[in-house]
Write a protein that holds these residues in place. Sequence first.
Motif, short mmCIF file in Angstrom:
data_model
loop_
_atom_site.label_atom_id
_atom_site.label_comp_id
_atom_site.label_asym_id
_atom_site.label_seq_id
_atom_site.Cartn_x
_atom_site.Cartn_y
_atom_site.Cartn_z
N TRP A 289 0.86 -1.35 0.02
CA TRP A 289 0.08 0.17 0.05
C TRP A 289 0.83 1.22 0.07
CZ3 TRP A 289 -5.11 -1.46 -0.83
CH2 TRP A 289 -5.13 -2.52 -0.40
N LYS A 290 2.00 1.16 -0.06
CA LYS A 290 3.01 2.38 0.45
C LYS A 290 2.90 3.29 -0.88
CE LYS A 290 6.37 0.40 3.42
NZ LYS A 290 7.66 -0.13 3.68
N PRO A 291 2.79 3.04 -2.15
CA PRO A 291 2.75 3.97 -3.22
C PRO A 291 1.36 4.47 -3.10
CG PRO A 291 3.41 1.64 -4.10
CD PRO A 291 3.10 1.48 -2.72
N ILE A 292 0.38 3.87 -2.58
CA ILE A 292 -1.01 4.54 -2.57
C ILE A 292 -0.92 5.72 -1.56
CG2 ILE A 292 -3.44 4.40 -2.14
CD1 ILE A 292 -2.92 1.45 -3.45
N ILE A 293 -0.21 5.30 -0.24
CA ILE A 293 -0.32 6.05 0.86
C ILE A 293 0.53 7.45 0.46
CG2 ILE A 293 1.02 6.56 3.11
CD1 ILE A 293 0.43 3.35 3.46
N ARG B 297 -0.78 14.47 -2.61
CA ARG B 297 -1.95 15.26 -3.22
C ARG B 297 -2.62 16.02 -2.10
NH1 ARG B 297 -6.18 11.30 -5.89
NH2 ARG B 297 -7.00 13.29 -6.67
N ARG B 298 -2.56 15.68 -0.93
CA ARG B 298 -3.17 16.37 0.45
C ARG B 298 -2.60 16.94 1.20
NH1 ARG B 298 -8.56 13.83 -0.41
NH2 ARG B 298 -7.91 12.23 -2.06
N ARG C 25 -4.93 12.31 8.03
CA ARG C 25 -5.11 11.71 9.17
C ARG C 25 -5.19 10.14 9.02
NH1 ARG C 25 -9.44 14.69 12.85
NH2 ARG C 25 -8.64 13.08 14.13
N PHE C 26 -5.16 9.42 10.21
CA PHE C 26 -4.89 8.22 10.19
C PHE C 26 -6.38 7.42 9.54
CE2 PHE C 26 -5.76 3.74 11.93
CZ PHE C 26 -4.41 3.28 11.80
N GLY C 27 -7.43 8.29 10.14
CA GLY C 27 -8.66 7.46 9.94
C GLY C 27 -9.01 8.00 8.38
N ARG C 28 -8.61 9.05 7.80
CA ARG C 28 -8.76 9.43 6.54
C ARG C 28 -8.29 8.52 5.44
NH1 ARG C 28 -11.64 11.43 3.03
NH2 ARG C 28 -10.95 12.97 1.55
N PHE C 29 -7.10 7.69 5.82
CA PHE C 29 -6.75 6.77 5.26
C PHE C 29 -7.43 5.62 4.90
CE2 PHE C 29 -2.26 8.57 6.19
CZ PHE C 29 -1.54 8.73 5.05
N THR C 30 -8.19 5.15 6.11
CA THR C 30 -9.01 4.05 5.91
C THR C 30 -10.01 4.42 5.02
OG1 THR C 30 -10.20 4.75 7.84
CG2 THR C 30 -8.35 3.41 8.19
N VAL C 31 -10.30 5.66 4.83
CA VAL C 31 -11.40 5.99 3.73
C VAL C 31 -10.91 6.11 2.58
CG1 VAL C 31 -13.19 7.74 3.07
CG2 VAL C 31 -12.80 7.46 5.51
N LEU C 32 -9.62 6.70 2.39
CA LEU C 32 -9.35 6.50 0.78
C LEU C 32 -8.86 5.25 0.27
CD1 LEU C 32 -6.71 9.93 1.57
CD2 LEU C 32 -8.96 9.78 0.21
N LEU D 237 2.65 2.86 7.64
CA LEU D 237 2.89 4.14 8.14
C LEU D 237 4.12 4.22 8.76
CD1 LEU D 237 -0.57 5.62 8.84
CD2 LEU D 237 0.83 6.15 6.83
N LYS D 238 4.17 3.06 9.69
CA LYS D 238 5.52 3.07 10.78
C LYS D 238 6.91 2.86 9.71
CE LYS D 238 4.43 1.67 14.63
NZ LYS D 238 4.01 1.13 15.86
N GLU D 239 6.58 1.87 8.74
CA GLU D 239 7.90 1.65 8.08
C GLU D 239 8.13 2.98 7.25
OE1 GLU D 239 7.11 -2.98 7.44
OE2 GLU D 239 7.45 -1.72 5.74
N LEU D 240 7.37 3.73 6.76
CA LEU D 240 7.66 4.89 6.02
C LEU D 240 8.12 5.88 6.82
CD1 LEU D 240 4.45 4.88 3.72
CD2 LEU D 240 6.65 4.71 2.87
N GLU D 241 7.61 6.03 8.23
CA GLU D 241 8.28 6.90 9.16
C GLU D 241 9.59 6.57 9.38
OE1 GLU D 241 6.44 7.27 12.98
OE2 GLU D 241 7.36 8.99 13.48
#
Lengths: 115, 115
Positions: free
Chosen positions: B24-28, B34-35, B39-46, B59-63
């Motif tokens: 999912w990293k590219p999508i994240i 774009r934005r 927020r965390f919850g927003r990702f679950t909608v996107l 997210l933790k790996e990306l961080e």
Amino acid sequence: MRKLQSNPFNCSVVKAINYIGGKWKPIILISLYRRENVRFGRFTVLIPDISRKILTQQLKELEDDGLIIRQEYKEKPPRVEYRLSDFGKTLIPVLKALHDWGGQIENSEINKTWN
Amino acid sequence: MRKLQSNPFNCSVVKAINYIGGKWKPIILISLYRRENVRFGRFTVLIPDISRKILTQQLKELEDDGLIIRQEYKEKPPRVEYRLSDFGKTLIPVLKALHDWGGQIENSEINKTWN
DNA sequence: CTATTTAGTTACTAATTTGTAACTACCAAT
DNA sequence: ATTGGTAGTTACAAATTAGTAACTAAATAG
């Protein structure tokens, strides 16, 4: 093509990574970029840690995806040469982008591949 | 960073793919491109198909890899915003290269992401 | 007749990655 | 006292990817 990323979210970036994301695929593609054609056994020398089974598998996926061409000579013992297809060559700028980005992180040995 | 490609062959392309190759990293990353912040919850909608566990993990790996920044506001209920770091922004041309290449294969819905 | 060479294949196992379901913490509102 | 909202965590299971070791085929060399 791997199936790991059988992603319901149809994303071009994910799609591209599915083509080149196999553990050894970038190395195979770079080898073919540098050498025009490489025989099966030569790969096992260029990439000492790959097993014949995995090599076969990665080559087959690359071939199925149209990135490389497998040319078999009807000889004994067998001779099989692999080369980049025209389509595969369109990947080169992408691989370079990845290489440059990955290379900035910490310069190492085979980073000179592209230079 | 994933460990799948704990590759003895030190290749910059492989290294780059290890940063962005999570399912999912590219999508994240594209969402954050774009934005500005999400927020965390927003990702679950996107990204409806991602689970909270996997989202957390990616997210933790990306961080940890320094590509994104996690900003936690000390509020109740919690608020956590994610954004691209400067380092993460250097990935954008790479993602574009992958996107353009992957997009040529078959044009689909969210291909307009970059246009 | 046996070994050698090349490019594999096969059965099995191990490692890695992703997913599910249930649970936590804290404060505010009902 | 219970519910709602946010951002997670935990234990466990499933799916995917990679790896090992032994085996094959067909011609040639000795």
